[in-house]
Design an enzyme around this catalytic site. Sequence first.
Site, PDB file in Angstrom:
ATOM      1  N   SER A   1     -61.879  20.286 -53.105  1.00 40.28           N
ATOM      2  CA  SER A   1     -61.973  18.870 -53.463  1.00 40.28           C
ATOM      3  C   SER A   1     -60.942  18.491 -54.516  1.00 40.28           C
ATOM      4  CB  SER A   1     -63.376  18.552 -53.986  1.00 40.28           C
ATOM      5  OG  SER A   1     -63.640  19.311 -55.146  1.00 40.28           O
ATOM      6  N   ARG A   2     -60.656  17.209 -54.580  1.00 36.23           N
ATOM      7  CA  ARG A   2     -59.896  16.641 -55.689  1.00 36.23           C
ATOM      8  C   ARG A   2     -60.884  16.142 -56.741  1.00 36.23           C
ATOM      9  NH1 ARG A   2     -54.556  15.702 -54.882  1.00 36.23           N
ATOM     10  NH2 ARG A   2     -53.751  15.596 -52.751  1.00 36.23           N
ATOM     11  N   ALA A   3     -60.370  15.927 -57.934  1.00 28.90           N
ATOM     12  CA  ALA A   3     -61.207  15.383 -58.996  1.00 28.90           C
ATOM     13  C   ALA A   3     -61.539  13.925 -58.698  1.00 28.90           C
ATOM     14  CB  ALA A   3     -60.479  15.481 -60.327  1.00 28.90           C
ATOM     15  N   ILE A   4     -62.737  13.531 -59.054  1.00 29.25           N
ATOM     16  CA  ILE A   4     -63.099  12.115 -59.028  1.00 29.25           C
ATOM     17  C   ILE A   4     -63.255  11.633 -60.470  1.00 29.25           C
ATOM     18  CG2 ILE A   4     -64.814  10.409 -58.334  1.00 29.25           C
ATOM     19  CD1 ILE A   4     -65.361  12.054 -55.874  1.00 29.25           C
TER      20      ILE A   4
ATOM     21  N   ASP B   1     -77.841  13.836 -60.285  1.00 29.16           N
ATOM     22  CA  ASP B   1     -77.773  15.100 -59.562  1.00 29.16           C
ATOM     23  C   ASP B   1     -79.095  15.322 -58.855  1.00 29.16           C
ATOM     24  OD1 ASP B   1     -75.180  16.044 -60.078  1.00 29.16           O
ATOM     25  OD2 ASP B   1     -75.758  16.646 -62.100  1.00 29.16           O
TER      26      ASP B   1
ATOM     27  N   THR C   1     -59.870  21.670 -57.578  1.00 31.74           N
ATOM     28  CA  THR C   1     -59.078  22.797 -57.086  1.00 31.74           C
ATOM     29  C   THR C   1     -57.849  22.316 -56.334  1.00 31.74           C
ATOM     30  OG1 THR C   1     -61.010  24.238 -56.947  1.00 31.74           O
ATOM     31  CG2 THR C   1     -59.119  24.835 -55.600  1.00 31.74           C
TER      32      THR C   1
END
Length: 500
Positions: free
Chosen positions: A204-207, A266, A213
């Site tokens: 995934s990319r950062a949000i 979460d 990563t």
Amino acid sequence: MNSAQSTLRLKKLGIDTYHEPVIYMRDDCDICKAEGFESQARVKVTLKNRTLIATLNTVESDILDRNEASLSTYAWKFLRAFPGDEIIIDHPKPLNSVGFIRSKVYGNDLSTTEINAIIKDLVSGNLSDIHIAMFLSGIAGKGLTKREILDLTRIMVKSGEKLSWPSDLVVDKHCVGGLPGNRTTLILVPIVAAFGLMMPKTSSRAITSPAGTADTMEVFAPVNLSIESMQKVVERESGCIVWGGTVSLSPADDLLVRIERTMGLDSDGQLVASILSKKVAAGSNHLLIDIPIGVTAKIKSVQQASVLEKILVEIAGDFSVKTNVIFTDGTQPIGRGIGPALEARDVLSVLSCSPDAPVDLRDKALTLAGQIIEFSPTVAVGSGIAIAKSLLDSGEALKKFEAICRAQGGMFEIPKASYTHTVVATHAGRVVSIDNRHIARIAKLAGAPNYKASGVEILVKIGASVEKKQPLIIIHAEAQGGLDYARSYLQQGHPIFEIE
């Protein structure tokens, strides 16, 4: 209203709303006046044979003519639109899925048919952010039954592509997150691939974090690979590290996570469905899950981690995915760098066996890689770490990493920031805690992950003795504004270190 009155010509404004479908129209256009559309209304947008429901934002300036409309980047791509195309605007039909979402908010269990309808409307762009937030609140409140989690995971897998590989043993790894640094994937993938196991890693990319990563791997090589390009890399090198967003694996998950992270919610059920839908869609059949535990990490106690472990293993088993879970230290960042380029520097130092490589990152990567290697039927339990260490120390892992980067079209040099600021200790003492959230926030304010070289370099760990005015962290920024922004956050009184 006749068809001529209900059509508008598209003009591209290039407004990115991430995954939210938005349409922009003049507030005085004929359609708005005739249909009573106001800002935030939900409208049906049709272009040829493709349709979505978008949130209306009205424009009062001359950026659009009265016969023009524009779309957010996500809606533009979804409808496969081009400038000058004509779209049809209409009232949307009531969605049954909204009633199902409301039912979940009131604590009722959802049937397979109801979950399917919700995810179908989610992926089709029919649900607003408010509807998605309602759904996430509902499943976080009462929770999901095992049957609901299983249904949700299965339907999310079906929402996108599903990959297959020419191997009976396809391994993967996932970290539940909440820990800055921790960039073990870029180390363990080449170790595992060098051993000979197939590891097609979609990341995934950062949000809202300083780096995902995929953001860190992008420092070294392109990650926006097509499915065909990804398959070629894996067939050639046994592994890859690519962004999952370009290969459309469980797109429903991307849409849910965007709102979930904004809400700061979460839910164990959603977390399990999120992790496993991605892994099943990627074609993995052996999975290692890393759960960092710490007060300022996502998972805060062993008890919480144990509950999550049980659900993960049970649901994964229903998809014939053998899953092992490992609990790790989440009390402080892993490695020294927080931010894509700084994390990349740590990764390369570990792969190169540099004497000053961060020991915690090396040790954790070897532990995880060893566990994955032990999925092989030829490897005895307990011997995986020694194999991983041999592959790292011999240079085979570095050679494999460079080969994967070249196969993906890169092996770039790591960029450096133009601006830095060192934060020093205000008094002498011993470091007893590090706040993961504050340090991640500072790295983000400095410009990470959009500016690759921006972030935070950590100079001390928990347990270290420090002197007054000893450097604790170095803030890196590509622009003076980013550096000033990060420093202002510190000056507002957000302590990173507790020093006794």
